[in-house]
Design a protein around this motif. Structure first.
Motif, PDB file in Angstrom:
ATOM      1  N   SER A 188       0.818  -1.205   0.000  1.00 51.64           N
ATOM      2  CA  SER A 188       0.000   0.000   0.000  1.00 51.64           C
ATOM      3  C   SER A 188       0.856   1.261   0.000  1.00 51.64           C
ATOM      4  O   SER A 188       2.026   1.251   0.380  1.00 51.64           O
ATOM      5  CB  SER A 188      -0.940   0.011   1.209  1.00 51.64           C
ATOM      6  OG  SER A 188      -0.195   0.037   2.416  1.00 51.64           O
ATOM      7  N   ILE A 189       0.235   2.344  -0.457  1.00 49.17           N
ATOM      8  CA  ILE A 189       0.933   3.609  -0.579  1.00 49.17           C
ATOM      9  C   ILE A 189      -0.021   4.736  -0.229  1.00 49.17           C
ATOM     10  O   ILE A 189      -1.212   4.686  -0.546  1.00 49.17           O
ATOM     11  CB  ILE A 189       1.497   3.779  -2.012  1.00 49.17           C
ATOM     12  CG1 ILE A 189       2.208   5.124  -2.160  1.00 49.17           C
ATOM     13  CG2 ILE A 189       0.413   3.649  -3.068  1.00 49.17           C
ATOM     14  CD1 ILE A 189       2.868   5.301  -3.505  1.00 49.17           C
ATOM     15  N   LYS A 190       0.499   5.751   0.465  1.00 49.28           N
ATOM     16  CA  LYS A 190      -0.253   6.968   0.752  1.00 49.28           C
ATOM     17  C   LYS A 190       0.667   8.153   0.491  1.00 49.28           C
ATOM     18  O   LYS A 190       1.870   8.075   0.723  1.00 49.28           O
ATOM     19  CB  LYS A 190      -0.739   6.993   2.201  1.00 49.28           C
ATOM     20  CG  LYS A 190      -1.843   5.992   2.510  1.00 49.28           C
ATOM     21  CD  LYS A 190      -2.339   6.152   3.944  1.00 49.28           C
ATOM     22  CE  LYS A 190      -3.476   5.173   4.241  1.00 49.28           C
ATOM     23  NZ  LYS A 190      -3.954   5.311   5.635  1.00 49.28           N
ATOM     24  N   GLY A 191       0.089   9.231  -0.007  1.00 48.84           N
ATOM     25  CA  GLY A 191       0.930  10.386  -0.286  1.00 48.84           C
ATOM     26  C   GLY A 191       0.112  11.616  -0.567  1.00 48.84           C
ATOM     27  O   GLY A 191      -1.103  11.672  -0.341  1.00 48.84           O
ATOM     28  N   LYS A 192       0.791  12.627  -1.106  1.00 48.69           N
ATOM     29  CA  LYS A 192       0.124  13.905  -1.372  1.00 48.69           C
ATOM     30  C   LYS A 192       0.867  14.666  -2.447  1.00 48.69           C
ATOM     31  O   LYS A 192       2.048  14.415  -2.724  1.00 48.69           O
ATOM     32  CB  LYS A 192       0.078  14.738  -0.090  1.00 48.69           C
ATOM     33  CG  LYS A 192       1.469  15.098   0.445  1.00 48.69           C
ATOM     34  CD  LYS A 192       1.396  15.881   1.741  1.00 48.69           C
ATOM     35  CE  LYS A 192       2.808  16.203   2.254  1.00 48.69           C
ATOM     36  NZ  LYS A 192       2.774  16.999   3.508  1.00 48.69           N
TER      37      LYS A 192
END
Length: 331
Positions: A188-192
């Protein structure tokens, strides 16, 4: 333990081997700066590929090269140092006037139950038609030995463009102990995406790098597919020789040809003998240079060591068409 390919081939495939849209070219085609950054993020994510635990590519010999074209994209990589192993890469997109340079060397650290691999160096993309530069770093690679052996992409990666005052940041999540014990790897990946000077957040990024990554516009609430791994990683094709006479003697496919042949035929004795011959030839070259007082000079890059870091720049402004090509991968 070896894959039938060199580290240089593995690096090059991240750029020239794709089955879907030409994501590199898309980086310059968009008129809006935010859309260009989103395209750079998608292209950067396309370099994350399935990982095989327990199999490693050949450690390149000094001066080894890999030179491949796929349509408008041409990639040239050279092993510019052996101790420590440092690889330099130059790729250009002829139609969209894009320039990509990498210099990187792996730094392994043993942490008991796992091995942490940090890829040090720089990755820079220049959209010359847009007069924009994108500086990129890379996440870490974890080889977990316990409770279940496996490879994991972890940590933070950032992409920053000073000319547009925009940046993207992605966090690659490591699996918990229990998830690893159950043989799961969520990837999984989270970012902005945000404005660099103000910190104003424009998009949320989320998903799985081996499946689909989404982007949510925080002003409108609209959600879109930023990257589709299946679209990019299906129908991949290996390079073929278009012009044998132009293939350099230092080409990875030639240097390791007998080793790879032995591995593919499961003739382990032949593969072992061929690998020892490659390594012995390299050691002899080192002895000859030491005896004559000569220093190694890369053929395609200028190389400068700055403390613990390395700086490489290509000697030619563009990468010439290669004798190895991907056939029929682009329309």
């Amino acid at each position: 333990m070896n894959m039938p390919r060199s580290v240089l081939q593995s690096y090059g495939e991240l750029i020239y081997s794709f089955g879907g849209v030409d994501l590199l070219g898309e980086c310059s085609r968009r008129d809006d700066p935010i859309e260009r950054l989103k395209s750079v993020v998608a292209w950067n994510m396309s370099q994350l590929r399935p990982l095989a635990f327990g199999l490693v590519p050949y450690n390149p010999v000094l001066g080894e090269t890999h030179h491949v074209s796929n349509g408008d994209i041409t990639v040239l990589i050279e092993q510019v140092s052996h101790h420590p192993p440092v690889s330099a890469l130059h790729a250009t997109h002829a139609k969209e006037n894009i320039d990509v340079t990498w210099v990187q060397h792996a730094s392994p650290k043993f942490r008991g139950a796992y091995v942490e691999m940090v890829l040090k160096g720089k990755r820079v993309m220049k959209l010359l038609n847009r007069k924009e530069t994108y500086n990129m770093d890379q996440p870490r690679l974890i080889a977990r030995l316990f409770p279940v052996p496996g490879l994991h992409v972890v940590g933070k990666a950032k992409i920053k463009c000073p000319e547009t005052d925009l940046e993207a940041e992605a966090h690659f999540n490591s699996d918990s102990f229990m998830e690893s014990f159950r043989g799961k790897n969520k990837k999984s990946i989270k970012g902005k995406i945000s404005e660099s000077s103000s910190g104003n957040k424009l998009y949320d990024i989320f998903g799985h790098w081996d499946r689909t990554i989404m982007a949510k516009n925080l002003k409108t609430g609209e959600v879109e597919v930023l990257y589709d791994a299946k679209e990019n990683l299906t129908r991949l094709k290996p390079p073929v020789v278009k012009n044998l006479e132009e293939v350099m003697e230092s080409e990875s496919a030639l240097v390791w040809s007998e080793v790879s042949e032995g591995i593919l035929k499961k003739d382990w004795q032949k593969a072992g003998r061929a690998k020892r011959l490659v390594e012995e030839k390299q050691r002899e070259s080192v002895k000859e240079r030491e005896a004559s007082g000569e220093s190694w000079v890369p053929k395609h890059f200028s190389l400068v060591k700055d403390g613990k870091g390395w700086h490489c720049s290509p000697l030619q402004p563009t990468v010439p068409p290669a004798p190895l090509v991907i056939m029929g991968a682009q329309e």
